[in-house]
Design a protein around this motif. Structure first.
Motif, short mmCIF file in Angstrom:
data_model
loop_
_atom_site.label_atom_id
_atom_site.label_comp_id
_atom_site.label_asym_id
_atom_site.label_seq_id
_atom_site.Cartn_x
_atom_site.Cartn_y
_atom_site.Cartn_z
N UNK A 236 0.85 -1.20 0.00
CA UNK A 236 0.00 0.00 0.00
C UNK A 236 0.88 1.24 0.00
N UNK A 237 0.26 2.39 -0.18
CA UNK A 237 1.01 3.64 -0.27
C UNK A 237 1.71 3.94 1.05
N UNK A 238 2.81 4.66 0.96
CA UNK A 238 3.56 5.02 2.15
C UNK A 238 2.69 5.77 3.15
N UNK A 239 2.85 5.44 4.43
CA UNK A 239 2.22 6.22 5.48
C UNK A 239 2.88 7.59 5.57
N UNK A 240 2.13 8.54 6.11
CA UNK A 240 2.66 9.90 6.23
C UNK A 240 3.92 9.94 7.09
N UNK A 241 4.01 9.04 8.07
CA UNK A 241 5.15 9.09 8.98
C UNK A 241 6.25 8.10 8.68
N UNK A 242 6.20 7.43 7.55
CA UNK A 242 7.23 6.44 7.22
C UNK A 242 8.61 7.09 7.14
N UNK A 243 9.54 6.59 7.94
CA UNK A 243 10.90 7.11 7.93
C UNK A 243 11.08 8.45 8.60
N UNK A 244 10.04 8.97 9.28
CA UNK A 244 10.16 10.29 9.90
C UNK A 244 11.18 10.29 11.05
N UNK A 245 11.49 9.12 11.58
CA UNK A 245 12.46 9.05 12.68
C UNK A 245 13.83 9.57 12.27
#
Length: 321
Positions: A236-245
């Motif tokens: 599915x499409x990337x979540x808004x917070x993917x990789x935000x860390x």
């Protein structure tokens, strides 16, 4: 292994003994208020004490996944002295003693002896010899092996974001659940107990679960997927917070408070608990993972909760009703 083998800083034997003694005492039952205060005083007295305590906790957690006489002794020895000696040995081996490299191939404690690792609450960036870049999230570890034929990265625990450099040698990334083969990719991979999460930001990554008898799955840019050793879920499409860390942020979009606190707890020492009465409250926003105390302080401003701090290492978020 990589020629630039990187051990964590040495831990003095006497400090290792102190850390193990505290752990064995805690395993025997809850500390009295006086002993709890004494432990906190010891922990705060020196940064080496904190480093030893973080490390022995990680040792203790990983022992439960090992099948060796040393692990058995550390967990199950009827006498605390035997258990203390086993834990002390594992702590010192994982802390960078002179015999570490030889033991690396003999003992099943690879995460403790990783080429590169990051402690709880910290992130780390590693530039590899081929120009690729690894960014490690909190409490993460990887091994890196480059030779004339291939480039191999093993994610031993935790989470990393990898930017792959151009190189004629193929690059393979291994987790407990599968093999990843990126092509011109930048992607995030997180290994959990029963599955791995993959998010691709650029390029593409071919995914092959270790026990899957069929073909592979190609995950394109702007997609993410979870997989086990046997199968994968729908992409599915990337979540808004993917990789935000990587930017020091935790992004919540209508996230359960219980799940939010579990994520926040990855970035701090001690126990962060959520009362079941408020676990299903929803939270949204962007929060700094480098200042978890500040995040906890603002929770009551937007949710009907209060933060109870029994000690700095034991915190519970509960209803204020």
């Amino acid at each position: 292994m990589n020629g630039t083998f990187n051990n964590p800083p040495d831990i003095a034997p006497q400090v290792a003994e102190q850390a193990v003694s505290w752990l064995v005492e805690m395993q025997g039952g809850a500390l009295s208020p006086r002993r709890q205060q004494a432990w906190e005083h010891w922990l705060d007295a020196h940064s080496e004490h904190q480093r030893a305590w973080d490390h022995i906790q990680r040792v203790n957690q990983r022992l439960r996944g090992l099948h060796s006489p040393l692990a058995h002794a550390a967990l199950n020895a009827p006498k605390s002295s035997t258990r203390r000696q086993a834990l002390k040995l594992l702590l010192l081996v994982g802390a960078g003693s002179a015999v570490t490299y030889g033991l690396r191939q003999q003992l099943p404690i690879t995460p403790l002896l990783a080429d590169y690792s990051s402690p709880v609450g910290q992130r780390r960036t590693v530039k590899l010899h081929d120009g690729s870049q690894i960014q490690l999230n909190t409490a993460s570890a990887v091994d890196v092996t480059f030779d004339a034929q291939q480039r191999l990265i093993r994610l031993l625990e935790g989470e990393m974001q990898l930017t792959v450099a151009d190189d004629p040698r193929p690059l393979h990334v291994v987790t407990a659940h599968g093999l990843l083969q990126p092509q011109g990719a930048r992607f995030n991979v997180r290994q959990l107990r029963d599955h791995t999460q993959l998010a691709v930001f650029a390029g593409q990554v071919k995914l092959s679960p270790v026990a899957h008898s069929g073909g592979a799955l190609v995950v394109e840019a702007r997609q993410q997927v979870s997989f086990t050793a046997k199968a994968w879920n729908a992409t599915h499409a990337l979540d808004a917070g993917s990789g935000a860390w990587v930017d020091g942020m935790l992004v919540a979009a209508h996230m359960r408070l219980g799940d939010f606190l579990a994520e926040l707890g990855r970035y701090r020492r001690g126990q962060l608990n959520c009362d079941p009465k408020v676990a299903n409250l929803l939270i949204s926003g962007t929060y700094p993972i480098d200042d978890t105390e500040r995040v906890l302080d603002v929770l009551p401003l937007s949710l009907p909760v209060r933060v109870r701090r029994f000690t700095r290492y034991w915190v519970t978020v509960e209803s204020n009703v």
